[in-house]
Design a protein around this motif. Structure first.
Motif, PDB file in Angstrom:
ATOM      1  N   THR A 203       0.830  -1.209   0.000  1.00 18.95           N
ATOM      2  CA  THR A 203       0.000   0.000   0.000  1.00 18.95           C
ATOM      3  C   THR A 203       0.860   1.252   0.000  1.00 18.95           C
ATOM      4  O   THR A 203       0.600   2.209  -0.736  1.00 18.95           O
ATOM      5  N   MET A 204       1.913   1.243   0.797  1.00 19.48           N
ATOM      6  CA  MET A 204       2.829   2.383   0.842  1.00 19.48           C
ATOM      7  C   MET A 204       3.591   2.521  -0.468  1.00 19.48           C
ATOM      8  O   MET A 204       3.792   3.634  -0.980  1.00 19.48           O
ATOM      9  N   ALA A 205       4.028   1.395  -1.036  1.00 18.80           N
ATOM     10  CA  ALA A 205       4.772   1.428  -2.296  1.00 18.80           C
ATOM     11  C   ALA A 205       3.902   1.984  -3.416  1.00 18.80           C
ATOM     12  O   ALA A 205       4.366   2.776  -4.256  1.00 18.80           O
ATOM     13  N   ASP A 206       2.654   1.573  -3.443  1.00 17.57           N
ATOM     14  CA  ASP A 206       1.733   2.053  -4.468  1.00 17.57           C
ATOM     15  C   ASP A 206       1.526   3.563  -4.336  1.00 17.57           C
ATOM     16  O   ASP A 206       1.488   4.288  -5.338  1.00 17.57           O
ATOM     17  N   ALA A 207       1.413   4.046  -3.098  1.00 21.45           N
ATOM     18  CA  ALA A 207       1.254   5.486  -2.876  1.00 21.45           C
ATOM     19  C   ALA A 207       2.506   6.246  -3.305  1.00 21.45           C
ATOM     20  O   ALA A 207       2.413   7.334  -3.898  1.00 21.45           O
ATOM     21  N   ALA A 208       3.680   5.690  -3.020  1.00 22.94           N
ATOM     22  CA  ALA A 208       4.932   6.328  -3.430  1.00 22.94           C
ATOM     23  C   ALA A 208       5.025   6.402  -4.948  1.00 22.94           C
ATOM     24  O   ALA A 208       5.425   7.429  -5.516  1.00 22.94           O
ATOM     25  N   ALA A 209       4.648   5.318  -5.621  1.00 23.49           N
ATOM     26  CA  ALA A 209       4.699   5.287  -7.085  1.00 23.49           C
ATOM     27  C   ALA A 209       3.758   6.323  -7.681  1.00 23.49           C
ATOM     28  O   ALA A 209       4.120   7.051  -8.616  1.00 23.49           O
ATOM     29  N   SER A 210       2.552   6.410  -7.142  1.00 23.13           N
ATOM     30  CA  SER A 210       1.575   7.379  -7.645  1.00 23.13           C
ATOM     31  C   SER A 210       2.054   8.807  -7.436  1.00 23.13           C
ATOM     32  O   SER A 210       1.912   9.663  -8.328  1.00 23.13           O
ATOM     33  N   ALA A 211       2.631   9.082  -6.271  1.00 22.09           N
ATOM     34  CA  ALA A 211       3.125  10.428  -5.984  1.00 22.09           C
ATOM     35  C   ALA A 211       4.277  10.805  -6.908  1.00 22.09           C
ATOM     36  O   ALA A 211       4.369  11.948  -7.374  1.00 22.09           O
ATOM     37  N   ALA A 212       5.166   9.850  -7.184  1.00 23.26           N
ATOM     38  CA  ALA A 212       6.288  10.119  -8.089  1.00 23.26           C
ATOM     39  C   ALA A 212       5.785  10.419  -9.496  1.00 23.26           C
ATOM     40  O   ALA A 212       6.296  11.319 -10.184  1.00 23.26           O
ATOM     41  N   GLU A 213       4.780   9.664  -9.941  1.00 24.68           N
ATOM     42  CA  GLU A 213       4.197   9.929 -11.261  1.00 24.68           C
ATOM     43  C   GLU A 213       3.579  11.322 -11.320  1.00 24.68           C
ATOM     44  O   GLU A 213       3.755  12.057 -12.301  1.00 24.68           O
ATOM     45  N   LYS A 214       2.861  11.682 -10.274  1.00 23.80           N
ATOM     46  CA  LYS A 214       2.236  13.007 -10.236  1.00 23.80           C
ATOM     47  C   LYS A 214       3.286  14.116 -10.213  1.00 23.80           C
ATOM     48  O   LYS A 214       3.019  15.243 -10.648  1.00 23.80           O
ATOM     49  N   ALA A 215       4.477  13.799  -9.708  1.00 22.39           N
ATOM     50  CA  ALA A 215       5.576  14.769  -9.682  1.00 22.39           C
ATOM     51  C   ALA A 215       6.312  14.834 -11.015  1.00 22.39           C
ATOM     52  O   ALA A 215       7.294  15.569 -11.145  1.00 22.39           O
ATOM     53  N   GLY A 216       5.854  14.063 -11.992  1.00 20.16           N
ATOM     54  CA  GLY A 216       6.422  14.130 -13.335  1.00 20.16           C
ATOM     55  C   GLY A 216       7.420  13.049 -13.683  1.00 20.16           C
ATOM     56  O   GLY A 216       8.048  13.100 -14.749  1.00 20.16           O
ATOM     57  N   ALA A 217       7.573  12.060 -12.821  1.00 23.06           N
ATOM     58  CA  ALA A 217       8.544  10.999 -13.065  1.00 23.06           C
ATOM     59  C   ALA A 217       7.924   9.840 -13.836  1.00 23.06           C
ATOM     60  O   ALA A 217       6.713   9.630 -13.818  1.00 23.06           O
ATOM     61  N   GLU A 218       8.784   9.082 -14.493  1.00 27.15           N
ATOM     62  CA  GLU A 218       8.388   7.786 -15.034  1.00 27.15           C
ATOM     63  C   GLU A 218       8.686   6.759 -13.954  1.00 27.15           C
ATOM     64  O   GLU A 218       9.767   6.784 -13.351  1.00 27.15           O
ATOM     65  N   VAL A 219       7.753   5.848 -13.706  1.00 25.54           N
ATOM     66  CA  VAL A 219       7.843   4.993 -12.518  1.00 25.54           C
ATOM     67  C   VAL A 219       7.710   3.522 -12.881  1.00 25.54           C
ATOM     68  O   VAL A 219       6.886   3.149 -13.726  1.00 25.54           O
ATOM     69  N   ARG A 220       8.512   2.706 -12.236  1.00 34.10           N
ATOM     70  CA  ARG A 220       8.351   1.260 -12.255  1.00 34.10           C
ATOM     71  C   ARG A 220       8.075   0.791 -10.830  1.00 34.10           C
ATOM     72  O   ARG A 220       8.895   1.032  -9.931  1.00 34.10           O
ATOM     73  N   LEU A 221       6.938   0.155 -10.630  1.00 32.22           N
ATOM     74  CA  LEU A 221       6.605  -0.453  -9.340  1.00 32.22           C
ATOM     75  C   LEU A 221       6.935  -1.937  -9.446  1.00 32.22           C
ATOM     76  O   LEU A 221       6.378  -2.645 -10.294  1.00 32.22           O
ATOM     77  N   ARG A 222       7.836  -2.405  -8.590  1.00 40.03           N
ATOM     78  CA  ARG A 222       8.323  -3.775  -8.675  1.00 40.03           C
ATOM     79  C   ARG A 222       8.361  -4.412  -7.286  1.00 40.03           C
ATOM     80  O   ARG A 222       8.740  -3.777  -6.310  1.00 40.03           O
ATOM     81  N   LYS A 223       7.985  -5.683  -7.235  1.00 40.91           N
ATOM     82  CA  LYS A 223       8.139  -6.441  -5.997  1.00 40.91           C
ATOM     83  C   LYS A 223       9.341  -7.369  -6.142  1.00 40.91           C
ATOM     84  O   LYS A 223       9.669  -7.809  -7.249  1.00 40.91           O
ATOM     85  N   VAL A 224      10.017  -7.636  -5.037  1.00 38.34           N
ATOM     86  CA  VAL A 224      11.104  -8.606  -5.080  1.00 38.34           C
ATOM     87  C   VAL A 224      10.514 -10.013  -5.028  1.00 38.34           C
ATOM     88  O   VAL A 224       9.365 -10.216  -4.619  1.00 38.34           O
ATOM     89  N   ALA A 225      11.291 -10.974  -5.448  1.00 39.60           N
ATOM     90  CA  ALA A 225      10.814 -12.352  -5.520  1.00 39.60           C
ATOM     91  C   ALA A 225      10.530 -12.915  -4.128  1.00 39.60           C
ATOM     92  O   ALA A 225      11.253 -12.632  -3.164  1.00 39.60           O
ATOM     93  N   GLU A 226       9.489 -13.699  -4.021  1.00 40.72           N
ATOM     94  CA  GLU A 226       9.128 -14.378  -2.774  1.00 40.72           C
ATOM     95  C   GLU A 226      10.067 -15.557  -2.544  1.00 40.72           C
ATOM     96  O   GLU A 226      10.399 -16.302  -3.475  1.00 40.72           O
ATOM     97  N   LEU A 227      10.497 -15.719  -1.309  1.00 40.55           N
ATOM     98  CA  LEU A 227      11.370 -16.834  -0.945  1.00 40.55           C
ATOM     99  C   LEU A 227      10.647 -17.888  -0.116  1.00 40.55           C
ATOM    100  O   LEU A 227      11.086 -19.040  -0.056  1.00 40.55           O
ATOM    101  N   ALA A 228       9.559 -17.502   0.530  1.00 41.37           N
ATOM    102  CA  ALA A 228       8.860 -18.431   1.421  1.00 41.37           C
ATOM    103  C   ALA A 228       8.142 -19.513   0.616  1.00 41.37           C
ATOM    104  O   ALA A 228       7.570 -19.229  -0.442  1.00 41.37           O
ATOM    105  N   PRO A 229       8.135 -20.742   1.105  1.00 41.15           N
ATOM    106  CA  PRO A 229       7.404 -21.808   0.429  1.00 41.15           C
ATOM    107  C   PRO A 229       5.901 -21.525   0.426  1.00 41.15           C
ATOM    108  O   PRO A 229       5.369 -20.913   1.361  1.00 41.15           O
ATOM    109  N   GLN A 230       5.223 -21.980  -0.600  1.00 41.17           N
ATOM    110  CA  GLN A 230       3.784 -21.770  -0.708  1.00 41.17           C
ATOM    111  C   GLN A 230       3.042 -22.345   0.491  1.00 41.17           C
ATOM    112  O   GLN A 230       2.053 -21.775   0.962  1.00 41.17           O
TER     113      GLN A 230
END
Length: 205
Positions: free
Chosen positions: A17-44
């Protein structure tokens, strides 16, 4: 154009939720943005023992996985992580540990870098987690930009973390408050502003 990579790990959704808000704010500030998650390590099997974790994994299955290309592309790197015993989550650390090659080539020097976090309790290791992230940024030769107390949002409620935006989840999913979102949005805008000024300064040098 300023390129911003928002790279995060989230188990139950608070950091997402925080990452999504940061990405949206950066876009509104005129930046090009990539929102990315790191790979999961925990077993399913482990993920499925926690309904909120399993649900969030399913909800974000289409979010692209972070790669070194995202770091090379970015002028600004914002990293979000939950706190694990006062440290970044192992999933984030594993991604960081893959950066040795591009670090050795000096390709992370002068990136604007900043971190944000979420803990399950007040004083649950927020500051030590962000300081631990900063240790990586020092080695990269990045330029660390923190929110400080440079905006009134930092004084809203109990927010005021000058190291980086943070939230207290109380072990509940989707428990990020408006002042937390305001803080991470300000942090993202500040990083974009400083990165733009830095690029302009280098171009004029």
């Amino acid at each position: 154009m300023t390129n911003v990579a928002v790279i995060y790990y989230s188990s139950t959704g608070n950091v997402h939720t925080m990452a999504d808000a940061a990405a949206s704010a950066a876009e509104k500030a005129g930046a090009e943005v990539r929102l990315r998650k790191v790979a999961e390590l925990a077993p399913q099997a482990v993920i499925e023992t926690n309904p909120a974790w399993a649900a969030h994994a399913e909800e974000t299955r289409d979010v692209a996985i972070a790669s070194l290309d995202d770091l090379l592309w970015a002028d600004v790197v914002l990293i979000g992580t939950p706190t694990r015993f006062g440290q970044p989550a192992s999933q984030v650390k594993q991604f960081i540990d893959t950066t040795g090659g591009i670090w050795a080539e000096g390709k992370l020097v002068n990136k604007i870098a900043s971190g944000f976090t979420s803990t399950s309790s007040t004083h649950g290791g927020q500051e030590s987690t962000l300081l631990a992230l900063n240790n990586t940024f020092y080695h990269w030769g990045a330029i660390i930009v923190t929110p400080g107390y440079a905006d009134p949002v930092q004084f809203a409620g109990a927010n005021g973390n000058p190291y980086g935006a943070s939230s207290v989840s109380a072990n509940q999913a989707a428990n990020v408050h408006e002042e937390n979102l305001g803080a991470v949005e300000f942090q993202a805008r500040r990083c974009v502003e400083i990165a733009a000024a830095l690029k302009k300064g280098f171009a004029a040098a």
